[in-house]
Design a protein around this motif. Structure first.
Motif, PDB file in Angstrom:
ATOM      1  N   LYS A 116      12.792-136.605  53.546  1.00  0.00           N
ATOM      2  CA  LYS A 116      14.243-136.577  53.409  1.00  0.00           C
ATOM      3  C   LYS A 116      14.577-136.965  51.973  1.00  0.00           C
ATOM      4  CE  LYS A 116      15.430-137.118  58.234  1.00  0.00           C
ATOM      5  NZ  LYS A 116      16.548-137.407  59.172  1.00  0.00           N
ATOM      6  N   LEU A 117      15.367-136.110  51.306  1.00  0.00           N
ATOM      7  CA  LEU A 117      15.559-136.189  49.860  1.00  0.00           C
ATOM      8  C   LEU A 117      16.907-136.840  49.545  1.00  0.00           C
ATOM      9  CD1 LEU A 117      14.375-132.534  49.120  1.00  0.00           C
ATOM     10  CD2 LEU A 117      12.984-134.618  49.101  1.00  0.00           C
ATOM     11  N   THR A 118      16.884-138.119  49.203  1.00  0.00           N
ATOM     12  CA  THR A 118      18.150-138.843  49.048  1.00  0.00           C
ATOM     13  C   THR A 118      18.884-138.522  47.763  1.00  0.00           C
ATOM     14  OG1 THR A 118      17.056-140.780  48.061  1.00  0.00           O
ATOM     15  CG2 THR A 118      17.283-140.734  50.470  1.00  0.00           C
ATOM     16  N   ALA A 119      18.199-137.997  46.739  1.00  0.00           N
ATOM     17  CA  ALA A 119      18.875-137.680  45.475  1.00  0.00           C
ATOM     18  C   ALA A 119      19.888-136.550  45.632  1.00  0.00           C
ATOM     19  CB  ALA A 119      17.850-137.307  44.407  1.00  0.00           C
ATOM     20  N   GLY A 133      13.258-140.507  46.863  1.00  0.00           N
ATOM     21  CA  GLY A 133      14.417-140.489  45.983  1.00  0.00           C
ATOM     22  C   GLY A 133      15.038-141.855  45.791  1.00  0.00           C
ATOM     23  N   PRO A 134      16.146-141.931  45.068  1.00  0.00           N
ATOM     24  CA  PRO A 134      16.703-143.213  44.625  1.00  0.00           C
ATOM     25  C   PRO A 134      17.242-144.107  45.728  1.00  0.00           C
ATOM     26  CG  PRO A 134      18.143-141.383  44.026  1.00  0.00           C
ATOM     27  CD  PRO A 134      16.871-140.774  44.495  1.00  0.00           C
ATOM     28  N   ALA A 135      17.545-143.565  46.913  1.00  0.00           N
ATOM     29  CA  ALA A 135      18.046-144.415  48.000  1.00  0.00           C
ATOM     30  C   ALA A 135      16.950-144.851  48.958  1.00  0.00           C
ATOM     31  CB  ALA A 135      19.160-143.706  48.771  1.00  0.00           C
ATOM     32  N   ALA A 136      15.718-144.411  48.739  1.00  0.00           N
ATOM     33  CA  ALA A 136      14.616-144.838  49.599  1.00  0.00           C
ATOM     34  C   ALA A 136      14.473-146.359  49.533  1.00  0.00           C
ATOM     35  CB  ALA A 136      13.318-144.165  49.166  1.00  0.00           C
TER      36      ALA A 136
END
Length: 692
Positions: free
Chosen positions: A358-361, A246-249
């Motif tokens: 782990k899904l940061t979105a 996701g976008p914070a990876a």
């Protein structure tokens, strides 16, 4: 010889002090993390729609997690029968039968140290903490525990349960079960909380996480048992590698000395609620992760200190003292490690070799649930609660459509669906004058607590919608972003479940003893009682029958507590004909469209239990108690199938002063045996479907 310890006392909301200590790090006794001054539901917007203008939601595509060929059974506690609740008279001259699916002899409130089920039902233990599930794992021996053994055995404090089919294997089910936290005093003889050993810490790491387990139905008896050492069985623990997506990876906020790229995290902790995706993976929410991290008070940089405080990171040693054995739990030494927990994780239960993610979105907070449904054009939508006093309710809408089928291309595509989309937070508005919401729980003049609301966007991919915050900051510090946009402070939003029949979304708001106190958020129409001990269930309808809509209507379906208390409400159903219910937590639906509610911290004096309630028809709001759990335990799960009800009995014997040497419960195996969290299956002795 172990000495049996009587019940001693409770903390606010009905929990024992021991539960508060080990489950959430005494959150009730710390300063409430949310000190923002954003607006409340009671600030009425002119022209807000009332319940009578609610749009009736049409049936939508949802996940029928508990539907299908249910099975159950086993050994264990004998059947316990309780007296039915009085008041089964007809309602307004109509049928005196309960709703289909809820036609059982209700269990009365009680303090029996057993799983008490309705007359005519049987039960068994499916699996206990420590039972081996992987090849090579030894049988459980409480006096010879090891981290290696625990990593192959069923974990501790079972919570959310997902049930799926096992392809090609009839009369079998694949279960994915969360293990929320550990009770070291109930696990280890002679445990010293001031001087835990490394082995005890490592056993604790291995006892967290999830278990993937195949179960087998015994066709003639209906019994459900664990299939030990099946090829799909798996343990995911506090040290299992996870991929960050996701976008914070790769964000600088997620980088540590052990992971300079910020893309690989060891372990998952405090896994509570979850959900099943339409493409067959399982979601699990990391909840009270803050309690595992120590020395937040040593951080003096103002911005970082404020972020730690907003997430409830303690300034001193942690309860379990894990920081003594792994520096990643010491905020002073690894300041970003704490940012790597508080996510929704996704696992593929059909591929034991796959790397969980782990899904940061989906944002970072105390995730209690992640319940999906699909839009008309096939995009997944997830609803999520942040289980903290005065925290928020969220939604994620994917930017991409799901692909049908099980081909490799479809699987690869679908595994990206929760990495790109828009994250929202909810703002609720009441439709009654503020003066009619006086904190007593008295209904306003229009006869219901209801109103409208809007979804406020927080971030979409790399774009932030929150002034002063980057997109990465929104995802990692989602609570702060929600503070800034004026989201509505709620009374502990826990589990969330969309109805598979109507599309209405049901939210369990467990309780909030601080509501309306000096210096705290006042009452509002969605949270209408001061010092709310018993909680409520909120029913939400998306506008235009569209899960991706940015507007919704809502009403309180249940205002829980003693039916004789005028501050309670049961969907309009006569209050002398319902079971008392307090502190709703996990929820699910049966195939008949009834909502089933498990409780956590019953503040009415009875043990916690499982309840069914009709959501439509002439008996809408009729709450009926199906079972209670043993002394000190919480009812988790649950899974309600046509022929089976399954619950995770969490933290039995978790009573103030209890220990291995002085247990407060003798469940499940009797006197002289270690108290063990377990999964229980219940079925009708005559083999018929539940509640018909």
């Amino acid at each position: 010889m172990r000495k049996f310890l009587p019940l001693i006392g409770t903390h606010p909301g009905g929990r024992s002090a021991m539960t508060c200590r080990y489950r959430c790090g005494d959150a009730c006794f710390h300063e409430t993390p949310n000190t923002s001054d954003n607006a409340y539901v009671g600030d009425v917007i002119a022209g807000a729609l009332s319940r009578r203008s609610m749009v009736r939601a049409a049936a939508v595509v949802t996940v029928a997690a508990a539907a299908g060929g249910a099975v159950g059974g086993g050994v264990g506690a004998p059947e316990a029968v309780a007296a039915p609740v009085p008041g089964q008279a007809s309602r307004g001259g109509k049928s005196d039968k309960a709703a289909r699916g809820l036609r059982f002899a209700t269990v009365a409130p009680n303090k029996t140290d057993a799983v008490v089920v309705p007359e005519g039902h049987a039960q068994n233990i499916v699996i206990r903490w420590g039972d081996p599930i992987l090849r090579g794992a030894p049988a459980f021996d409480p006096d010879r525990q090891s981290a290696k053994a625990q990593a192959g055995q069923f974990g501790y404090n079972n919570d959310y349960m997902a049930v799926l089919d096992v392809p090609g294997e009839t009369h079998r089910q694949l279960m994915v079960i969360n293990h929320e936290y550990t009770d070291e005093q109930l696990m280890f003889a002679g445990y010293d909380p001031d001087a835990p050993t490394r082995e005890q810490a490592e056993i604790g790491w291995a006892a967290h996480g999830l278990s993937v387990l195949v179960t087998q139905e015994e066709r003639h008896s209906g019994r459900l048992t664990a299939v030990h050492r099946h090829r799909l069985n798996r343990r995911i623990t506090g040290t299992t590698p996870f991929e960050v997506t996701g976008p914070a990876a790769g964000s600088d906020l997620l980088k540590t000395s052990a992971d300079p790229k910020g893309t690989r995290i060891l372990g998952t902790l405090n896994n509570c609620g979850g959900g099943i995706t339409p493409w067959g993976t399982v979601l699990s929410g990391e909840e009270n992760f803050n309690q595992y991290f120590a020395n937040g008070g040593s951080v003096t940089e103002p911005t970082v200190a404020a972020r730690l405080k907003r997430y409830g990171i303690a300034g001193e040693a942690s309860e379990r003292k894990w920081e003594r054995f792994d520096k990643r739990f010491d905020v002073a030494r690894e300041p970003n490690e704490v940012n790597r927990f508080g996510w929704v994780v996704e696992i593929d239960p059909y591929d034991p070799d796959s790397t969980p993610r782990k899904l940061t979105a989906l944002g970072r907070f105390k995730h209690e649930a992640a319940e999906p449904r699909l839009t008309a054009d096939g995009r997944p939508v997830l609803y999520m609660g942040d289980d903290e006093k005065f925290d928020y309710f969220y939604k994620f809408v994917s930017a991409r459509r799901m692909k049908r089928g099980t081909s490799r291309a479809a699987r690869e595509h679908n595994r990206t669906l929760l990495d790109e989309g828009t994250l929202y937070v909810a703002k609720f508005t009441g439709d009654s004058p503020a003066g009619e919401i006086d904190g007593s729980g008295k209904l306003p003049k229009d006869g219901e607590f209801d109103g409208s609301g809007k979804w406020i966007p927080l971030a979409s991919g790399d774009t932030s919608h929150v002034p002063g915050m980057t997109a990465e900051e929104v995802y990692v510090f989602t609570r702060i972003a929600a503070d800034k946009v004026g989201a509505t402070k709620m009374d502990r939003p826990e589990d969330v479940e969309p109805s598979p029949r109507t599309g209405r979304v049901y939210i369990a708001l467990t309780n909030n003893s601080d509501r309306g106190k000096a210096g705290k958020a006042p009452v509002d129409e969605a949270n209408p009682r001061k010092e709310n001990k018993h909680g409520q269930i909120l029913e939400l309808s998306e506008r235009w029958d569209d899960p991706a809509a940015d507007r919704f209507d809502w009403r309180l379906f249940l205002v829980c507590g003693d039916p004789e208390d005028p501050a309670t409400y049961f969907g309009g159903f006569p209050k002398d004909q319902v079971s008392p219910i307090s502190c709703p937590d996990n929820i699910t639906f049966d195939v008949h469209g009834n909502l089933w509610i498990s409780t956590d911290g019953n503040a009415l004096g009875s043990h916690d239990g499982l309840f069914g309630v009709a959501t439509s028809g002439e008996r809408r709001g009729e709450v009926r108690q199906f079972l209670t759990v043993p002394t000190g335990a919480e009812t988790c799960g649950p899974v309600v199938q046509e022929r089976r009800v399954m619950v995770a009995v969490q933290h039995p014997g978790e009573v103030d002063g209890a220990s291995v040497e002085q247990p407060a419960s003798q469940w499940p195996d009797g006197e002289g045996e270690l108290v063990r969290p377990s999964v229980v299956s219940v079925w009708r002795k005559d083999g018929r479907d539940i509640g018909v």
